[in-house]
Write a protein that holds these residues in place. Sequence first.
Motif, PDB file in Angstrom:
ATOM      1  N   LEU A  50       2.222 -22.682 -43.671  1.00  0.00           N
ATOM      2  CA  LEU A  50       1.124 -21.405 -43.796  1.00  0.00           C
ATOM      3  C   LEU A  50      -0.003 -21.818 -43.834  1.00  0.00           C
ATOM      4  N   LEU A  55      -1.418 -17.881 -44.514  1.00  0.00           N
ATOM      5  CA  LEU A  55      -0.702 -17.690 -45.417  1.00  0.00           C
ATOM      6  C   LEU A  55      -1.415 -18.218 -47.753  1.00  0.00           C
ATOM      7  N   ARG A  81      -4.123 -12.980 -37.519  1.00  0.00           N
ATOM      8  CA  ARG A  81      -2.289 -13.001 -37.322  1.00  0.00           C
ATOM      9  C   ARG A  81      -2.430 -12.040 -36.399  1.00  0.00           C
ATOM     10  N   LEU A  86       4.076 -16.377 -37.512  1.00  0.00           N
ATOM     11  CA  LEU A  86       4.740 -17.576 -38.430  1.00  0.00           C
ATOM     12  C   LEU A  86       6.304 -16.772 -37.916  1.00  0.00           C
ATOM     13  N   MET A  88       9.861 -17.601 -40.167  1.00  0.00           N
ATOM     14  CA  MET A  88       9.688 -18.415 -41.151  1.00  0.00           C
ATOM     15  C   MET A  88      11.243 -18.993 -40.696  1.00  0.00           C
ATOM     16  N   GLU A  93      14.936 -14.059 -44.963  1.00  0.00           N
ATOM     17  CA  GLU A  93      13.703 -14.392 -45.650  1.00  0.00           C
ATOM     18  C   GLU A  93      12.497 -13.279 -44.717  1.00  0.00           C
ATOM     19  N   GLN A  94      13.046 -12.983 -43.772  1.00  0.00           N
ATOM     20  CA  GLN A  94      12.020 -12.830 -42.281  1.00  0.00           C
ATOM     21  C   GLN A  94      12.581 -11.124 -42.367  1.00  0.00           C
ATOM     22  N   PHE A 106       7.564  -3.509 -36.975  1.00  0.00           N
ATOM     23  CA  PHE A 106       6.543  -3.705 -38.334  1.00  0.00           C
ATOM     24  C   PHE A 106       5.362  -4.299 -37.952  1.00  0.00           C
TER      25      PHE A 106
ATOM     26  N   ALA B 212       9.858 -15.196 -50.959  1.00  0.00           N
ATOM     27  CA  ALA B 212       9.640 -15.176 -49.464  1.00  0.00           C
ATOM     28  C   ALA B 212       9.809 -14.590 -48.571  1.00  0.00           C
ATOM     29  N   THR B 215       5.979 -13.440 -48.959  1.00  0.00           N
ATOM     30  CA  THR B 215       5.284 -14.310 -47.610  1.00  0.00           C
ATOM     31  C   THR B 215       5.839 -13.992 -46.194  1.00  0.00           C
ATOM     32  N   ALA B 216       6.795 -13.454 -46.041  1.00  0.00           N
ATOM     33  CA  ALA B 216       7.191 -12.859 -44.249  1.00  0.00           C
ATOM     34  C   ALA B 216       6.323 -11.856 -44.542  1.00  0.00           C
ATOM     35  N   HIS B 218       3.552 -10.088 -45.286  1.00  0.00           N
ATOM     36  CA  HIS B 218       2.770 -10.745 -44.810  1.00  0.00           C
ATOM     37  C   HIS B 218       1.991 -11.696 -43.224  1.00  0.00           C
TER      38      HIS B 218
END
Lengths: 246, 257
Positions: A50, A55, A81, A86, A88, A93-94, A106, B212, B215-216, B218
Amino acid sequence: MTALLALEAVSYQFPGSPTPALRAVSLQISAGQRIVVLGRNGAGKSTLLLLASGLARPQQGRIWLNGAPVDYSRPGLRRLRQHVGLVMQSPDEQLFSASVWQDISFGPLNLGLSAEAAQQAVLEAAAMCDVTDLLDRPTHALSGGQKARVALAGVLAMRPRCLLVDEATSGLDLWARQQVVQVFDRLVAQGGTVVLATHDLALARRWADLVVVLHEGQIVVVAPPAQAWADPAVRALIAPPEVWEG
Amino acid sequence: MLRVIDRYAFANRLRAVDPAQKAGLAVLVILLCLTLDRPLVGWLALGWMLAVAIWYARIPWRVVIAVLGAESTFLALSVIGVAMSVSFDQPVAARWMTSLGPLWLSVSNESLQTALRLLSRALGSAAALNVLILTTPLVDLIELLRRLRAPALLIEVMTLSYRAIFVLLDTLEQMVTAQTARLGYASWRATLRSSALLGSRLFVVAYQRSQALETALHARGFTGEVRVLPLCYRIDRWLWPIGAVVVASLVVAGWWP
């Protein structure tokens, strides 16, 4: 040679937590490396990633990108970035979009690419992760392995030079895991760097150039796997004795 | 039902057709059902829309009927309320009547006609909407709204909600399985307790997932606006003449003396 990414005496403590998640951690990450981060649950692996991805902001110490300190302004983070991506731990969650195509697009659009350039980036990342045939599929209809590769493609479409992967291979069957590792290999072959946090010792031994062992928020060793494995004290921190006997 | 509709929306013959074309047909049929005040229009629309869904879009008839059946149950309940009158006095001119203690239940010719007209309109409109939702994934409808310049916030909320529904549905199923494996629903009392725990836990999980996800987002350069590439569609050249025939037949049925 300047490190691609460098952490210098970085510390971080989550709000409300009695102990720091990371304590004075220093690490240099260079181009073309395969790095595996090992450690028990709560050792600080995810926090390390992180911080390295910008982040979370270190409370002490500094992080350097290509020899310059990381700038936490909006343009600075965008620059970070572009270089550091990263993935996840859980693809669910991504993946936020209903379609694979839109989800992968995106990141490139956020980098300010034109629609044509973003489209090209999506196609390249999809080919690299072998998900071209999934582009018109809904994200919720994918298998676990497919979701992991699409999540990976969503980050690779931003063409990062350094890919941070937080246990993204856990929960995958051996075939799906191998497919993901092949994507890592392709990135490294193109001069990229992969930093993978995992509990998979076999993968670490077979694949890594360097292992980083974390224990209670501190780096215990940074060494090639064979060298790290040779130290009984380090072995004891990575896994219980029964695992090594096996 | 949600998963079934979603599955066929992604796997039918009209999947790749421009959503504007499909939505255009559905909206026209709905407008005609609502404006042309004849039961025949509704029944005709129902027939046409079933034909489009089953023969043209190749959606299994069982699925189409199941979706329409679920809607019909609600419609039937409403229509019964419209057709039936309840009074303390015995009705004078009723087609059918019965007494229930001091109450009289009756159906008159006028109320029956009103109910049938309402039913035909509603079924015709529902069938048109079914063609749209069974052939068009929500992601395409969101894309259509984007093209129609709907507010960006609405688009983002719809996109994230649609994704979250399936993630939470999966989580819900896993939790129910885990509870069932531990006799969570073995009795009425256990069912109540498990359901309450499930609800509260699902709320916490939803919150954690949203954190979560943020966060992803970002991590991929999110700056406050969800921007994605538009999807590509094809124009179905047969849907134009089919639509023209459907509309013409409804207009004729509605205006023919």
